[in-house]
Design a protein around this motif. Structure first.
Motif, PDB file in Angstrom:
ATOM      1  N   ASN A   1       0.957  -1.231  -0.041  1.00 29.48           N
ATOM      2  CA  ASN A   1       0.064  -0.150   0.098  1.00 29.48           C
ATOM      3  C   ASN A   1       0.663   1.384   0.116  1.00 29.48           C
ATOM      4  N   TRP A   2       1.233   1.621  -1.328  1.00 26.18           N
ATOM      5  CA  TRP A   2       2.108   2.742  -1.200  1.00 26.18           C
ATOM      6  C   TRP A   2       1.329   4.135  -0.921  1.00 26.18           C
ATOM      7  N   SER A   3       0.042   4.135  -0.879  1.00 27.03           N
ATOM      8  CA  SER A   3      -0.638   5.296  -0.209  1.00 27.03           C
ATOM      9  C   SER A   3      -1.707   4.880   0.732  1.00 27.03           C
ATOM     10  N   LYS A   4      -2.501   5.496   1.257  1.00 23.13           N
ATOM     11  CA  LYS A   4      -3.638   5.174   1.849  1.00 23.13           C
ATOM     12  C   LYS A   4      -4.712   4.585   1.198  1.00 23.13           C
ATOM     13  N   PRO A   5      -4.945   3.155   1.233  1.00 21.11           N
ATOM     14  CA  PRO A   5      -5.860   2.752   0.406  1.00 21.11           C
ATOM     15  C   PRO A   5      -7.215   3.302   0.402  1.00 21.11           C
ATOM     16  N   GLU A   6      -7.943   3.356  -0.641  1.00 22.02           N
ATOM     17  CA  GLU A   6      -9.085   3.914  -0.457  1.00 22.02           C
ATOM     18  C   GLU A   6     -10.393   3.130  -1.223  1.00 22.02           C
ATOM     19  N   VAL A   7     -11.395   2.895  -0.571  1.00 23.10           N
ATOM     20  CA  VAL A   7     -12.493   2.178  -1.270  1.00 23.10           C
ATOM     21  C   VAL A   7     -13.942   3.206  -0.918  1.00 23.10           C
ATOM     22  N   PRO A   8     -14.461   3.441  -2.203  1.00 20.30           N
ATOM     23  CA  PRO A   8     -15.817   3.940  -1.758  1.00 20.30           C
ATOM     24  C   PRO A   8     -16.690   3.302  -0.824  1.00 20.30           C
ATOM     25  N   GLU A   9     -17.264   4.314   0.197  1.00 19.89           N
ATOM     26  CA  GLU A   9     -18.035   3.521   1.362  1.00 19.89           C
ATOM     27  C   GLU A   9     -18.923   2.443   0.807  1.00 19.89           C
ATOM     28  N   GLU A  10     -19.770   2.721  -0.210  1.00 16.12           N
ATOM     29  CA  GLU A  10     -20.798   1.983  -0.796  1.00 16.12           C
ATOM     30  C   GLU A  10     -20.323   0.728  -1.217  1.00 16.12           C
ATOM     31  N   GLU A  11     -18.926   0.711  -1.519  1.00 14.37           N
ATOM     32  CA  GLU A  11     -18.204  -0.567  -2.170  1.00 14.37           C
ATOM     33  C   GLU A  11     -17.723  -1.429  -1.080  1.00 14.37           C
ATOM     34  N   VAL A  12     -17.862  -1.065   0.139  1.00 13.39           N
ATOM     35  CA  VAL A  12     -16.940  -1.818   1.122  1.00 13.39           C
ATOM     36  C   VAL A  12     -17.620  -3.265   1.495  1.00 13.39           C
ATOM     37  N   ASN A  13     -16.881  -4.318   1.161  1.00 15.69           N
ATOM     38  CA  ASN A  13     -17.542  -5.545   1.466  1.00 15.69           C
ATOM     39  C   ASN A  13     -17.383  -5.703   3.084  1.00 15.69           C
ATOM     40  N   HIS A  14     -18.573  -5.848   3.820  1.00 14.71           N
ATOM     41  CA  HIS A  14     -18.677  -5.882   5.225  1.00 14.71           C
ATOM     42  C   HIS A  14     -18.324  -6.968   5.923  1.00 14.71           C
ATOM     43  N   ASN A  15     -18.391  -8.183   5.076  1.00 16.55           N
ATOM     44  CA  ASN A  15     -18.056  -9.351   5.720  1.00 16.55           C
ATOM     45  C   ASN A  15     -16.556  -9.504   5.666  1.00 16.55           C
TER      46      ASN A  15
END
Lengths: 375, 408, 208
Positions: free
Chosen positions: A281-295
């Protein structure tokens, strides 16, 4: 010190007094931190004891540095003093800022503190694993207001995961790649992908250097075949060998995993991996909140931070529940076969015993648990 | 208690010495401070944004930092070439140079550690690596060996000169019984740090360019060429700017060391090139990339083709006694040798290890401004540390700095 | 000088000893992963995990072929217009006569060539609710793999073992596998070429 059943240091921020020592949260001995101050200045010795207590807590169970050395109280030596001051110093900035703010941010600060100084997941007891998972879930809730489920499930008895890839079947659709990114919450900015599909020319054998692993055209392309690579979960993994802090290891079910919170980001494992199986992770990883897998699983697809390694875990959050990894499930051609190598009736065993299988770079002695075969 | 008082006085005196000097000295220190500030600023950017501000990627995951680290371990190890003759073989000629050499080793080691820390993704959890506090994967990980030997060597190189200077500061003779065992140990240790650092790379079956039995010995040879070459240059500067006496004889002897090491290094280079290019295999691709470029990617060509001619030229110049004995030519050859080995063992060694990648992919590496800024900052830090150490040491050795028991 | 050389010798020995001692780092008792599988799998007890939960909502039937027993999805309840005899009440020749609107007009057979295959190679014209083998034996729609395996015997072998096709549910037992027609359209069994799927916010945006 707090008598609660925790082994990490609790800041007691929301409680009224520190009943044992005179340290305030930030560890300054005089003048206090932020808003509140101590009346009496402590002597050096008092501070030393307070600091030691602060950093190790009352509990004498194994955590952090105790895990390795398992020292008794009386063997307190210089390094412990060092530990205390180090912990306190690093935490000071973090906590002193939050003295005046709301309960929630206090809780957040406390979680951050405990997370910063927790031990290596590999060496944690089941209770400790559960505690850190609870903290992470709570922290995510405080930050985003969303609830996630995070597992700390251990390896199952009598399971050794293996994987087979059918070169004849793969058509290069890359459904596996996209399913993997979705499932594992990989950083969208850097377009991180665990799986690479190599497009190779027919009749030239496995020429990786001439293969294209970044194609974007209609597939399957005329005169080409496709071969996917990812972490092979070697049985003799060189990456594990070289890690200076044992932040990566092979679990009993054969999965090679990373403790993202223990990793120091030296990238030695990346240099040691002959299969391009690791990502940083060369920078802070970003995932749009609605795409985050919550499991999620602690060792799997939970959110990573900047400056740590990550890799394919055969979707530990899925495979330890009996499911197939996301890539296997997504593959429309059935080119990917996953299963328990110890089960004599498993399909993976049938493939190994009945097809002509091979592995990549077998001469290196890494013993990958990822086989290739053709129809 | 008395020792403590002397120590306090030493610190005070050395502080006085290092804060006073000629205008040139102040300009030099001011420049170094400025560079360090630039480095710190760049590092703060890197801390904020992550290592994405560097030129490193998943394909080439080590770059300028680790290159410099590798090279500087060699410089540090080279102090042994002065220690051995002085303390173990009792060669008086080296006596004046040895303290400078050890100061250089200390500075180089501090730079090494700084480069490693700059390269870390998570410097805030570096305590995981402290034995006892964290989990130290010893003896499996060569990196843990490296941590031990580097810090041990740093300790040795601080304590031995400190003991000697401390005695001299009080006007006493240093007892050889005390420091000679340490000096002998440091000789082995120096070989150790460099071999271990070589093993760091040599032990990776994933990288055929490094996985090569000659890597360790060649590390040593190139270190014993580049390190003393730097010492010669530094001694020349010190001789020019201070009253510290360094005899021609000393320089000549060190030059001899440089020459032999450079020759051995060249022989090993030839052996390596022969192996890679006479019967090239799949594993020679990195060498091809380094020397000729692969598939039109040739970022390292200008570097390596600067390094090789400089290396050869320096070795040839040094080989002839007549040329070597001419100070101007000696300094020139030492300088180009130093540069050549810096390229060869830094960039030329680390970057091609990753190119082509495990699956033959070629992604080139170019350091970014931030990376270069941090690197320059760390070099400035090293130079700063060395200047402070050298100035104090020279002050003591010249007798200008002496403990005055005037309070009682 | 004497003592120092002794010291040197001793420390050299120590170093060599340490190197030898620490180089035995492979604590694993197996030489390769196959050996490990053999040894550890010898007393395989079964796992506590099960795929059953993941098969909920899928009607399956248990089949046993060539020593392999596993579940496949039921087919007949997935065919929209089953039973076929609800329409196919008359022989085919009669149904093709006259002015009735064509059914199955969208089905094109791209499977082998015209000489080898037409509708009645697989469908039984005298009982449309069943399939038939080349020798005229009837085959149930649920067991259509028996039809495919007449020609594709190699694929059949692989499918039975698990090398061809895909699992439903998870890896854990019981095994449930898709049958031929779950992936292949029997009339056009070939996979279509298409653009690769790429889930990636940034790339998608760039492309638009």
């Amino acid at each position: 010190m707090s008598r609660s059943n925790k082994k990490w240091f609790s800041l007691n921020l929301s409680r009224k007094q520190n009943d044992d020592s005179g340290t305030c949260g930030c560890g300054k001995t005089s003048g206090g931190c932020g808003s509140h101050s101590n009346d009496a200045e402590m002597s050096e010795e008092e501070f030393y004891h307070a600091a030691v207590n602060a950093s190790i807590g009352d509990e004498r169970e194994k955590d952090g540095f105790d895990q390795v050395f398992d020292v008794k109280m009386d063997r307190r030596t210089a390094f412990r003093k060092l530990a205390a001051s180090l912990l306190i110093g690093a935490g000071a900035v973090n906590t002193s800022c939050s003295m005046l703010s709301s309960d929630e941010s206090k809780e957040k600060a406390q979680i951050d503190w405990e997370e910063q100084f927790k031990g290596n997941y590999k060496l944690m007891t089941d209770d400790e694993k559960k505690n850190t998972v609870d903290r992470l879930v709570r922290s995510y809730q405080l930050r985003t207001g969303k609830t996630i489920s995070m597992s700390s499930k251990n390896a199952e008895e009598d399971v050794l995961f293996g994987y087979a890839f059918n070169i004849s079947k793969c058509q290069g659709y890359m459904d596996c790649v996209s399913a993997c990114v979705k499932e594992n919450n990989q950083d969208r900015n850097s377009q991180m992908q665990y799986i690479r599909i190599h497009e190779m020319k027919d009749g030239e054998g496995l020429k990786f250097d001439e293969a294209d692993d970044n194609y974007y055209h209609e597939v399957p392309a005329e005169g080409h075949f496709y071969l996917g690579t990812q972490c092979f979960h070697c049985d003799n993994p060189p990456c594990v060998e070289v890690c200076p802090v044992q932040a990566t290891w092979r679990e009993d079910d054969g999965l090679v995993v990373v403790d993202y919170d223990w990793c120091v980001g030296c990238r030695y494992c990346m240099a040691a991996c002959p299969y391009d199986g690791r990502r940083f992770n060369w920078s802070k990883p970003e995932v749009p909140e609605e795409e985050v897998n919550h499991n999620q699983h602690y060792l799997g697809n939970r959110m990573r931070k900047k400056g740590v390694m990550e890799k394919c875990t055969f979707c530990v959050q899925r495979s330890r529940e009996g499911k197939n990894p996301a890539c296997v499930e997504a593959c429309p051609t059935g080119a990917r076969i996953f299963g328990n190598l110890l089960d004599p009736n498993s399909t993976i065993r049938w493939v190994l015993e009945n097809k002509k299988v091979f592995r990549l770079k077998e001469d290196l002695g890494t013993e990958p648990k990822f086989w290739y075969f053709m129809d | 208690m008395k020792q403590l008082k002397v120590f306090r006085s030493l610190v005070k005196d050395s502080f006085d010495v290092v804060t006073h000097g000629t205008v040139k000295y102040h300009i030099w220190m001011g420049f170094l401070t400025f560079m360090m500030l630039v480095g710190m600023y760049c590092y703060s950017i890197q801390l904020n944004e992550g290592l994405s501000v560097t030129g490193m990627t998943d394909r080439v995951s080590w770059g300028l930092y680790i290159s410099n680290f590798t090279f500087l371990v060699g410089v540090a190890a080279a102090a042994v070439m002065l220690v051995m003759p002085t303390y173990v073989l009792h060669d008086v000629d080296f006596k004046q140079a040895v303290l400078i050499g050890e100061g250089l080793a200390v500075a180089a080691l501090i730079m090494c550690l700084a480069f490693v820390i700059a390269d870390m993704g998570g410097p805030s959890v570096l305590w995981h690596m402290i034995p006892g506090l964290g989990v130290f994967n010893f003896p499996n990980s060569m990196l843990t060996w490296d941590v031990i030997v580097l810090n041990g060597y740093l300790f040795l190189n601080i304590t031995i000169p400190f003991y000697i200077l401390f005695r001299h500061y009080q006007g006493k003779e240093a007892k050889s019984k005390v420091y000679v065992p340490g000096a002998i140990l440091s000789v082995f240790w120096a070989v150790g740090i460099h071999l271990v650092t070589a093993f760091l790379y040599q032990g990776l079956q994933a990288r055929p360019f490094w996985n090569n039995a000659l890597l360790g010995p060649r590390f040593l040879a190139s270190a014993f060429a580049a390190g003393p070459a730097l010492i010669i240059l530094v001694l020349a500067i010190i001789r020019n700017f201070t009253a510290f006496k360094i005899e021609d004889k000393t320089l000549k002897k060190i030059a001899m060391v440089v020459t032999v090491a450079a020759q051995i290094n060249l022989i090993m280079l030839i052996s390596e090139l022969f192996k890679e290019f006479y019967a090239p295999t799949h594993h020679s691709e990195s060498a091809y990339y380094l020397f000729f470029g692969l598939h039109g990617k040739d970022a390292l060509l200008p570097w390596i083709w600067t390094a090789i001619p400089l290396n050869v030229l320096a070795t040839v110049l040094l080989t002839f006694h007549k040329l070597r004995n001419n100070p101007k030519i000696l300094y020139f050859s030492c300088f180009i040798l130093f540069v050549a080995i810096w390229i060869e063992k830094g960039f030329g060694l680390i970057v091609p290890g990753f190119i082509p990648g495990p699956y033959g992919k070629i992604a080139e590496y170019t350091p970014t401004g931030v990376e270069i800024g941090v690197t320059l900052g760390i070099w400035a830090l090293g130079a700063f540390v060395f200047t402070v150490l050298a100035k104090t040491a020279i002050g003591i050795e010249l007798g200008e700095l002496r403990f005055k028991n005037n309070k009682n | 000088m004497m003592s120092s050389s002794l010291f040197v010798n001793r420390s050299l020995c120590l170093i060599v000893f340490c190197m030898v001692f620490f180089s035995c780092k492979h604590e694993d008792k197996y030489h390769g992963v196959m050996e490990k599988i053999e040894a550890e799998g010898e007393h395989y007890q079964g796992v506590s995990l099960s795929s059953e939960n993941y098969l909920e909502g899928v009607d399956t039937i248990l089949i046993s072929e060539g020593g392999h027993t596993f579940l496949i999805p039921e087919r007949k309840n997935q065919i929209k217009l089953y039973a076929c005899t609800e329409c196919h009440s008359k022989p085919l020749a009669e149904m093709q006569e006259g002015d009735i609107k064509k059914a199955h007009w969208d089905i094109k057979i791209v499977h082998a060539n015209e000489k080898a295959m037409n509708c009645v190679t697989c469908h039984n014209p005298s009982n449309m609710d069943e399939l038939r083998s080349v020798t005229g034996m009837s085959i149930d729609f649920d067991n259509s793999y028996n039809l495919c395996s007449q020609c594709h015997s190699k694929q059949f072998e692989d499918w039975k073992g698990g090398a061809h096709g895909k699992r439903i549910g998870g890896w854990a037992p019981p095994r449930a596998s898709m049958t031929c027609v779950n992936c292949h359209n029997p009339h056009q069994p070939h996979f279509e070429s298409r653009w690769p799927a790429r889930f990636n916010t940034q790339k998608v945006k760039e492309r638009e």
